[in-house]
Scaffold this active site. Structure first.
Site, PDB file in Angstrom:
ATOM      1  N   GLY A   1       0.816  -1.217   0.000  1.00 57.05           N
ATOM      2  CA  GLY A   1       0.000   0.000   0.000  1.00 57.05           C
ATOM      3  C   GLY A   1       0.846   1.262   0.000  1.00 57.05           C
ATOM      4  O   GLY A   1       0.456   2.277   0.578  1.00 57.05           O
ATOM      5  N   ALA A   2       2.008   1.195  -0.680  1.00 49.88           N
ATOM      6  CA  ALA A   2       2.914   2.356  -0.691  1.00 49.88           C
ATOM      7  C   ALA A   2       2.645   3.284  -1.866  1.00 49.88           C
ATOM      8  O   ALA A   2       3.366   4.264  -2.060  1.00 49.88           O
ATOM      9  CB  ALA A   2       4.362   1.885  -0.726  1.00 49.88           C
TER      10      ALA A   2
ATOM     11  N   GLY B   1      -1.645   7.493  -0.167  1.00 47.07           N
ATOM     12  CA  GLY B   1      -2.002   7.803   1.215  1.00 47.07           C
ATOM     13  C   GLY B   1      -0.907   7.625   2.256  1.00 47.07           C
ATOM     14  O   GLY B   1       0.221   8.095   2.097  1.00 47.07           O
ATOM     15  N   ILE B   2      -1.267   6.920   3.330  1.00 46.00           N
ATOM     16  CA  ILE B   2      -0.381   6.746   4.487  1.00 46.00           C
ATOM     17  C   ILE B   2       0.890   5.977   4.086  1.00 46.00           C
ATOM     18  O   ILE B   2       2.008   6.340   4.480  1.00 46.00           O
ATOM     19  CB  ILE B   2      -1.139   5.994   5.609  1.00 46.00           C
ATOM     20  N   GLY B   3       0.708   4.928   3.276  1.00 41.67           N
ATOM     21  CA  GLY B   3       1.853   4.105   2.862  1.00 41.67           C
ATOM     22  C   GLY B   3       2.835   4.898   2.021  1.00 41.67           C
ATOM     23  O   GLY B   3       4.058   4.763   2.186  1.00 41.67           O
TER      24      GLY B   3
ATOM     25  N   SER C   1      -6.673   0.210  12.837  1.00 40.06           N
ATOM     26  CA  SER C   1      -7.482   1.427  12.840  1.00 40.06           C
ATOM     27  C   SER C   1      -8.282   1.542  14.137  1.00 40.06           C
ATOM     28  O   SER C   1      -8.633   0.526  14.756  1.00 40.06           O
ATOM     29  CB  SER C   1      -8.460   1.379  11.668  1.00 40.06           C
TER      30      SER C   1
ATOM     31  N   TYR D   1     -15.545  -3.713   8.030  1.00 38.08           N
ATOM     32  CA  TYR D   1     -14.206  -3.119   7.981  1.00 38.08           C
ATOM     33  C   TYR D   1     -13.587  -3.135   9.379  1.00 38.08           C
ATOM     34  O   TYR D   1     -12.422  -3.492   9.555  1.00 38.08           O
ATOM     35  CB  TYR D   1     -14.296  -1.692   7.431  1.00 38.08           C
TER      36      TYR D   1
HETATM   37  N1  LIG Z   1      -7.320   6.993   5.959  1.00 36.64           N
HETATM   38  C1  LIG Z   1      -7.703   6.780   7.196  1.00 36.64           C
HETATM   39  O1  LIG Z   1      -8.353   7.649   7.836  1.00 36.64           O
HETATM   40  C2  LIG Z   1      -7.334   5.514   7.890  1.00 36.64           C
HETATM   41  C3  LIG Z   1      -7.658   5.406   9.267  1.00 36.64           C
HETATM   42  C4  LIG Z   1      -7.309   4.245   9.946  1.00 36.64           C
HETATM   43  C5  LIG Z   1      -6.647   3.230   9.271  1.00 36.64           C
HETATM   44  N2  LIG Z   1      -6.360   3.365   7.940  1.00 36.64           N
HETATM   45  C6  LIG Z   1      -5.652   2.247   7.284  1.00 36.64           C
HETATM   46  O2  LIG Z   1      -4.500   2.769   6.639  1.00 36.64           O
HETATM   47  C7  LIG Z   1      -4.102   1.885   5.594  1.00 36.64           C
HETATM   48  C8  LIG Z   1      -3.767   2.700   4.360  1.00 36.64           C
HETATM   49  O3  LIG Z   1      -4.951   3.320   3.873  1.00 36.64           O
HETATM   50  P1  LIG Z   1      -4.973   4.798   3.254  1.00 36.64           P
HETATM   51  O4  LIG Z   1      -5.882   5.602   4.088  1.00 36.64           O
HETATM   52  O5  LIG Z   1      -3.608   5.272   2.981  1.00 36.64           O
HETATM   53  O6  LIG Z   1      -5.793   4.492   1.902  1.00 36.64           O
HETATM   54  P2  LIG Z   1      -5.413   4.630   0.353  1.00 36.64           P
HETATM   55  O7  LIG Z   1      -4.904   5.985   0.050  1.00 36.64           O
HETATM   56  O8  LIG Z   1      -6.611   4.143  -0.367  1.00 36.64           O
HETATM   57  O9  LIG Z   1      -4.222   3.578   0.196  1.00 36.64           O
HETATM   58  C9  LIG Z   1      -4.477   2.195   0.227  1.00 36.64           C
HETATM   59  C10 LIG Z   1      -3.293   1.454  -0.363  1.00 36.64           C
HETATM   60  O10 LIG Z   1      -3.590   0.042  -0.379  1.00 36.64           O
HETATM   61  C11 LIG Z   1      -3.431  -0.449  -1.724  1.00 36.64           C
HETATM   62  N3  LIG Z   1      -4.365  -1.540  -1.991  1.00 36.64           N
HETATM   63  C12 LIG Z   1      -5.714  -1.549  -1.773  1.00 36.64           C
HETATM   64  N4  LIG Z   1      -6.231  -2.715  -2.225  1.00 36.64           N
HETATM   65  C13 LIG Z   1      -5.207  -3.443  -2.727  1.00 36.64           C
HETATM   66  C14 LIG Z   1      -5.108  -4.706  -3.343  1.00 36.64           C
HETATM   67  N5  LIG Z   1      -6.173  -5.480  -3.557  1.00 36.64           N
HETATM   68  N6  LIG Z   1      -3.885  -5.155  -3.747  1.00 36.64           N
HETATM   69  C15 LIG Z   1      -2.791  -4.377  -3.570  1.00 36.64           C
HETATM   70  N7  LIG Z   1      -2.821  -3.164  -2.981  1.00 36.64           N
HETATM   71  C16 LIG Z   1      -4.012  -2.697  -2.582  1.00 36.64           C
HETATM   72  C17 LIG Z   1      -3.735   0.766  -2.605  1.00 36.64           C
HETATM   73  O11 LIG Z   1      -3.232   0.584  -3.913  1.00 36.64           O
HETATM   74  P3  LIG Z   1      -3.684   1.590  -5.127  1.00 36.64           P
HETATM   75  O12 LIG Z   1      -2.786   2.796  -5.000  1.00 36.64           O
HETATM   76  O13 LIG Z   1      -3.435   0.792  -6.344  1.00 36.64           O
HETATM   77  O14 LIG Z   1      -5.132   1.928  -4.902  1.00 36.64           O
HETATM   78  C18 LIG Z   1      -3.020   1.864  -1.816  1.00 36.64           C
HETATM   79  O15 LIG Z   1      -1.627   1.819  -2.062  1.00 36.64           O
HETATM   80  C19 LIG Z   1      -5.260   0.906   5.421  1.00 36.64           C
HETATM   81  O16 LIG Z   1      -4.903  -0.329   6.008  1.00 36.64           O
HETATM   82  C20 LIG Z   1      -6.414   1.535   6.182  1.00 36.64           C
HETATM   83  O17 LIG Z   1      -7.295   0.573   6.700  1.00 36.64           O
HETATM   84  C21 LIG Z   1      -6.693   4.484   7.249  1.00 36.64           C
END
Ligand SMILES: NC(=O)c1ccc[n+]([C@@H]2O[C@H](COP(=O)([O-])OP(=O)(O)OC[C@H]3O[C@@H](n4cnc5c(N)ncnc54)[C@H](OP(=O)(O)O)[C@@H]3O)[C@@H](O)[C@H]2O)c1
Length: 304
Positions: A20-21, A24-26, A150, A185
């Site tokens: 997930g790099a 977003g966060i990654g 989360s 979720y």
């Molecule tokens: N945002 C928040 O407020 C929040 C709060 C608590 C926890 N989190 C957690 O933080 C983590 C990162 O989320 P984020 O907020 O940074 O969201 P994001 O911007 O949507 O990033 C998600 C990442 O996961 C990858 N991903 C999703 N489905 C995938 C799949 N089937 N195979 C391979 N890669 C996949 C995405 O790839 P693509 O770039 O190709 O889409 C992206 O790199 C998640 O585990 C989420 O549950 C987020």
């Protein structure tokens, strides 16, 4: 682990695999870790996005960072198995695995393996990837495994529904809101914590630690593919959200901090240890989840 025998830890020169790099966060975490001198293996589901991210990371460090791109769809167990083989072939050592990729799906979808998709991406993918890479990770002597959970785990008030792992009986968000079911979720994010608990127990005495975190509410691409209502909700939530850089702080701190060396099986928020909700503190549920996850990934094709 005996803290007195520790060499100072930093990510400088460490080999880090991060999922997930590409967003977003990654992405924010990968940028910071690259800037601090880590070698990165980024897992992407799209070659174009993976290459673009790698270029960005190399440019950031004037070409000093070693960045490799690995491709996988983390909802597909065969793809995860290919990914692990590829990583093992190309990475002689792994000092850190960051399970960060995650997603949320408004509608219940079953994967090729017969798993519910939120569960597959958010829980079974970290479980399978970690267990496939574990021997190589242990060879580093001292290593870290970090999983992004989360605050949302608190919405799985009933714990893991072991009798309904594919969420056939209860999936809808409305049911969850009305208290009749777990928020799916949230259940997967609860699984991240229980997975960390059991992993840490199994790794005792190996030098490898496992921890997880809540990044807080972060403005990312999360929940953008779930229709108009979800996008509108996220647009409102963005006004109260932190930047990805701020949201990545605890993850980067867990990756780089010497202070937490030896700590394992813990849950962190804002760079401090926190106490998760009661269902996340059950050792029994953690062990049961591990057994169930082994079964759900054993044949990579058989659902429950
Ligand atoms: N945002 C928040 O407020 C929040 C709060 C608590 C926890 N989190 C957690 O933080 C983590 C990162 O989320 P984020 O907020 O940074 O969201 P994001 O911007 O949507 O990033 C998600 C990442 O996961 C990858 N991903 C999703 N489905 C995938 C799949 N089937 N195979 C391979 N890669 C996949 C995405 O790839 P693509 O770039 O190709 O889409 C992206 O790199 C998640 O585990 C989420 O549950 C987020």
């Amino acid at each position: 682990m005996d803290k007195t025998n520790h060499k100072a830890w930093s990510v400088q020169g460490k080999y880090v695999i991060i999922t997930g790099a590409t967003s977003g966060i990654g992405l924010a975490a990968a940028r910071e870790l690259a800037a601090r001198g880590a070698h990165l293996g980024i897992v992407a589901r799209s070659q174009a996005k993976g290459n673009e991210t790698a270029e960005q990371l190399r440019a950031l460090t004037g070409g000093n960072t070693n960045v490799e791109v690995f491709l996988a769809d983390l909802s597909d167990q065969r793809s995860i198995r290919r990914l692990a083989s590829e990583i093992l072939a190309r990475c002689p050592r792994i000092d850190m695995l960051i399970n960060n990729a995650g997603a949320m799906f408004v509608k219940r979808i079953l994967t090729k393996d017969g798993m519910e998709k939120t569960w597959a991406v958010n829980h079974l993918a970290p479980f399978l990837l970690t267990t496939l890479l574990l021997d190589r990770i242990k060879m580093s002597g001292e290593a870290r495994i970090i999983t992004t959970s989360s605050h949302g785990h608190k919405m799985a008030k009933k714990g893991i529904a072991f009798d309904d792992l594919t969420a056939k009986k209860r999936y809808s968000f409305l049911q969850a809101l009305m208290g009749g079911a777990n928020f799916r979720y949230g259940e997967t994010k609860l699984a991240n914590i229980l997975f960390t608990t059991e992993l840490a127990r199994l790794l005792e005495g190996t030098g490898v630690v496992a921890n997880c975190l809540d990044p807080g509410l972060v403005a990312t691409n999360f929940n953008q593919d779930n229709g108009m209502l979800a996008r509108m909700t996220m647009a409102v939530m963005k006004r109260f959200s932190q930047t990805p850089e701020k949201g990545a702080e605890t993850l980067v701190w867990l990756a780089d901090s010497n202070e937490i060396s030896g700590e394992s099986g813990r849950y962190y928020v804002d760079m401090k240890e926190a106490i998760p909700a009661a269902p996340a503190r059950s050792q029994e549920a953690a062990r049961k989840l591990w057994e169930v996850s082994e079964r759900q990934t054993r044949n990579s094709g058989i659902g429950e």
